[in-house]
Design an enzyme around this catalytic site. Structure first.
Site, PDB file in Angstrom:
ATOM      1  N   LYS A   1       0.849  -1.200   0.000  1.00 44.01           N
ATOM      2  CA  LYS A   1       0.000   0.000   0.000  1.00 44.01           C
ATOM      3  C   LYS A   1       0.883   1.247   0.000  1.00 44.01           C
ATOM      4  O   LYS A   1       1.926   1.290   0.663  1.00 44.01           O
ATOM      5  CB  LYS A   1      -0.883  -0.034   1.255  1.00 44.01           C
ATOM      6  CG  LYS A   1      -1.944   1.059   1.327  1.00 44.01           C
ATOM      7  CD  LYS A   1      -2.852   0.833   2.545  1.00 44.01           C
ATOM      8  CE  LYS A   1      -3.939   1.883   2.678  1.00 44.01           C
ATOM      9  NZ  LYS A   1      -4.833   1.625   3.830  1.00 44.01           N
TER      10      LYS A   1
ATOM     11  N   SER B   1      -9.710   1.575   3.054  1.00 39.64           N
ATOM     12  CA  SER B   1      -8.886   2.356   2.162  1.00 39.64           C
ATOM     13  C   SER B   1      -7.837   1.551   1.400  1.00 39.64           C
ATOM     14  O   SER B   1      -7.258   2.049   0.435  1.00 39.64           O
ATOM     15  CB  SER B   1      -8.182   3.465   2.941  1.00 39.64           C
ATOM     16  OG  SER B   1      -7.309   2.899   3.912  1.00 39.64           O
TER      17      SER B   1
ATOM     18  N   SER C   1      -9.716  -0.835   7.250  1.00 42.56           N
ATOM     19  CA  SER C   1      -9.193  -0.687   5.891  1.00 42.56           C
ATOM     20  C   SER C   1      -8.489  -1.882   5.288  1.00 42.56           C
ATOM     21  O   SER C   1      -8.198  -1.884   4.093  1.00 42.56           O
ATOM     22  CB  SER C   1      -8.254   0.518   5.811  1.00 42.56           C
ATOM     23  OG  SER C   1      -9.023   1.681   5.643  1.00 42.56           O
TER      24      SER C   1
HETATM   25  N1  GLN Z   1     -13.369   3.496   6.566  1.00 48.20           N
HETATM   26  C1  GLN Z   1     -12.668   3.985   7.729  1.00 48.20           C
HETATM   27  C2  GLN Z   1     -12.461   5.471   7.609  1.00 48.20           C
HETATM   28  O1  GLN Z   1     -12.773   6.027   6.597  1.00 48.20           O
HETATM   29  C3  GLN Z   1     -11.395   3.202   7.917  1.00 48.20           C
HETATM   30  C4  GLN Z   1     -10.143   3.798   7.439  1.00 48.20           C
HETATM   31  C5  GLN Z   1      -8.928   2.959   7.728  1.00 48.20           C
HETATM   32  O2  GLN Z   1      -8.983   1.887   8.343  1.00 48.20           O
HETATM   33  N2  GLN Z   1      -7.791   3.480   7.326  1.00 48.20           N
HETATM   34  O3  GLN Z   1     -12.000   6.090   8.521  1.00 48.20           O
END
Ligand code: GLN
Length: 487
Positions: A77, A152, A176
C-alpha cells in the site's frame, strides 16, 4: 485463471522444484498488471526493473524449502515508505514525495525475500472505505468493475483479487484491511496494535493504525504476518516480545475451542439477510467441526462508530500537522507570508475528505470541547475494552459480520445506518487493540462476503487456526474474479 489464483505455498513448491523462477513470477505479475490494471487501477506506481533485478539475485542464490516468501511478488500500500521511491498515500500533497527510509514492514518483507512490484492505490491518507478519494483515480473491484473494492486498502485488495500478485500489505485504522478483503473475496488480518511496526507507515490515527497482510488463503496470510511481525526498537508502540509461530498449530482444528457470538451484531437490522445467512452458516460449519458456540455481550459496541469518529478524527488532525508546505511534499507557488504558505499549500493539495476530517478533528480537541468529546470518548473506549475482557473470560474468539452487505456501485453510497454499523464492526477492534481475521464465507449476487474472527491481544495464531479449520472444509477462498488478463 491468472497464475496467481493459487497460493504462496504452491508457488513456493514450484520455485523450490525449479518449475518456475523468481524472474518468471515477476514477469507473470507484470503481464497480469498490464492486462488488468487499465480496468481496475490497483497501482499508483510499479517498479519492474527493480523487481526483476531482485528476482535475478534471488534466482542466483537459490530458494530453500521453508523460505516461503523468497521470490514471491507482492504489492505494498502506498502509505508504507520505500526508500528512494515515491510514497504518496493517495494524495496530491505527496505526489512527488520520495521516501528517505524504508518502513519496517517493507524491510522485513524484503529480508524474507519477497519481491515488491509496486505501490497500491488507496483513499487519501487512508481516510475512506471505497478507494474513491485517491488523487490518482478510483480503483475498481475485480469481481465487477462497476463496484468499489472497498477501502482504504482497495488497491491492495484489487491487486490480489485480480491475480496480479498473491499477497499485498494494507493498513487498517478502522477496517481498511478487513472491509476491502471482504469486498474482494480475500483473507485480511488486522494484527494486535503494536505487533507490526508502524515505523514508516504514514500516520492516519496513531492509536488505531496497524499494518497487515491481504492474501487468498489463511495459511498465506500467516506466512506474510510471520515475516512482518515482531519488536522494533525504533517504534515506541511496538509490542516488546517476538512474534509467535503462526504456522505451528495452524492445522490443530477447532475442537475444544469456544466461539463467542454477539446476537445484536448478527441480527442487526442493517445487515442484509444474505449476509446474515452466510455468517450463520459459517458458524454452523465451525460447530460441526467441534467448536462450542456461546452468546456473549459487548454492551458498548454500539458506541464504537462514535468513538471512532471522535478519536480517529482528533488523531488524524494531529497527524496532518506535519504537512505545512515546508517539510514534505507540496508547496504552493503563490504565497506572501508564512501563514499564506501554510494555507495555500494545504488548500491546493488536500482532497475534500481530508479537509473535512481536519476541521472535525480540530473541533473535537478544541479547548472548550476536548473534555466533552475526546476525553469522554477515551473513557468509553476503556469500557469497550472491559466488555471484550469479560467476554474472553468465557470464549476463545468472537465471530461477527464485517460488512452488512456486498460492495456497492462506484460513485454510489451506503445508507447511513449500514455505514455506521460497518464502521462499528471494524473499529471496535482498532479501538481495543485486538487482532481480527476476516475471510470469505460465500457469495451473493456474484459478489463475495466475509466474516470477522476477533481474538485477544497477540492471539493471531489462534485466529489463523480457526480460519484454517474453516478453509479446510470449505472452498469459498478458491472462488476468483473473472476479468481481463484471463483471470
Ligand atoms: N473506513 C474507515 C475510515 O474512513 C477506515 C479507514 C482505515 O482503516 N484506514 O476512517
Amino acid at each position: 485463471m491468472s497464475f496467481f489464483d493459487t497460493n504462496i505455498i504452491s508457488l513456493h513448491e514450484q520455485l523450490v522444484n525449479k518449475e518456475v523462477t523468481a524472474v518468471d513470477l515477476v514477469e507473470q505479475a507484470f503481464a497480469q498488471i498490464e492486462a488488468s490494471d487499465g480496468d481496475i487501477n490497483a497501482f499508483i506506481s510499479t517498479n519492474k526493473e527493480k523487481a526483476l533485478e531482485q528476482a535475478q539475485t534471488i534466482d542466483s542464490e537459490g530458494i530453500q524449502e521453508g523460505e516461503y516468501l523468497k521470490g514471491i511478488p507482492v504489492a505494498v500500500k502506498d502509505n508504507l515508505l520505500i526508500k528512494g521511491e515515491k510514497t504518496t498515500a493517495g494524495s496530491r500533497y505527496l505526489e512527488n514525495y520520495e521516501a528517505i527510509f524504508d518502513s519496517t514492514a517493507y524491510s522485513k518483507l524484503k529480508e524474507a525475500g519477497a519481491v515488491v512490484v509496486g505501490k497500491t492505490n488507496m483513499d487519501e491518507f487512508a481516510m475512506g472505505a471505497t478507494t474513491e478519494t485517491s488523487y490518482f483515480g478510483k480503483t475498481a473491484n475485480p469481481w465487477d468493475i462497476s463496484k468499489v473494492p472497498g477501502g482504504s486498502s482497495g488497491g491492495s485488495a484489487a491487486s490480489v483479487a485480480a491475480g496480479q500478485v498473491p499477497a499485498a500489505l494494507g493498513s487498517d485504522t478502522g477496517g481498511s484491511i478487513r472491509q476491502p478483503a471482504s469486498f474482494t473475496g480475500l483473507v485480511g488480518m488486522k494484527p494486535s496494535y503494536g505487533l507490526v511496526s508502524r515505523l514508516g507507515l504514514i500516520a492516519m490515527s496513531g492509536s488505531l493504525d496497524t499494518v497487515g497482510p491481504m492474501t487468498r488463503t489463511v495459511k498465506d496470510n500467516a506466512i506474510v504476518l510471520q515475516a512482518i511481525a515482531g519488536y522494533d526498537e525504533a517504534e515506541m508502540t511496538s509490542l516488546p516480545d517476538p512474534a509467535a509461530d503462526y504456522l505451528e498449530n495452524i492445522d490443530a482444528g477447532v475442537e475444544g475451542l469456544t466461539i463467542g457470538i454477539v446476537d445484536e451484531l448478527i441480527d442487526h437490522e442493517a445487515i442484509s439477510s444474505d449476509v446474515k445467512e452466510l455468517v450463520q452458516a459459517a458458524i454452523e460449519t465451525l460447530k460441526a467441526q467441534g467448536a462450542q458456540i456461546k452468546t456473549v455481550s459487548l454492551p458498548h459496541a454500539s458506541y464504537a462508530n462514535d468513538l471512532y469518529a471522535l478519536i480517529g478524527r482528533a488523531e488524524s488532525f494531529t497527524s496532518m500537522h506535519r504537512y505545512d508546505g515546508i517539510r514534505f511534499g507540496h508547496r504552493a507557488e503563490d504565497y506572501e507570508d508564512l501563514e499564506s504558505l501554510y494555507v495555500n499549500s494545504r488548500t491546493e493539495a488536500f482532497g475534500s475528505e481530508t479537509k473535512d476530517r481536519i476541521v472535525e478533528g480540530a473541533y473535537i480537541i478544541s479547548k472548550d470541547r476536548i473534555d466533552d468529546y475526546f476525553f469522554k470518548a477515551a473513557q468509553v473506549r476503556t469500557l469497550l475494552k472491559e466488555d471484550f475482557s469479560k467476554a474472553y473470560e468465557e470464549v476463545d474468539v468472537i465471530i461477527t459480520p464485517i460488512t452488512a452487505d456486498t460492495a456497492h456501485n462506484l460513485a454510489g453510497e451506503r445508507e447511513d445506518q449500514v455505514g455506521e454499523l460497518e464502521t462499528a464492526l471494524a473499529a471496535m477492534v482498532n479501538l481495543t487493540g485486538l487482532p481480527a481475521l476476516t475471510l470469505p464465507i460465500g457469495q451473493t449476487q456474484g459478489l463475495p462476503v466475509g466474516m470477522q474472527i476477533i481474538g485477544q491481544v497477540k492471539d493471531e495464531a489462534r485466529l489463523y487456526q480457526v480460519g484454517q479449520a474453516f478453509q479446510t472444509t470449505t472452498d469459498h477462498h478458491q472462488a476468483h474474479a473473472e476479468m481481463n488478463g484471463g483471470n
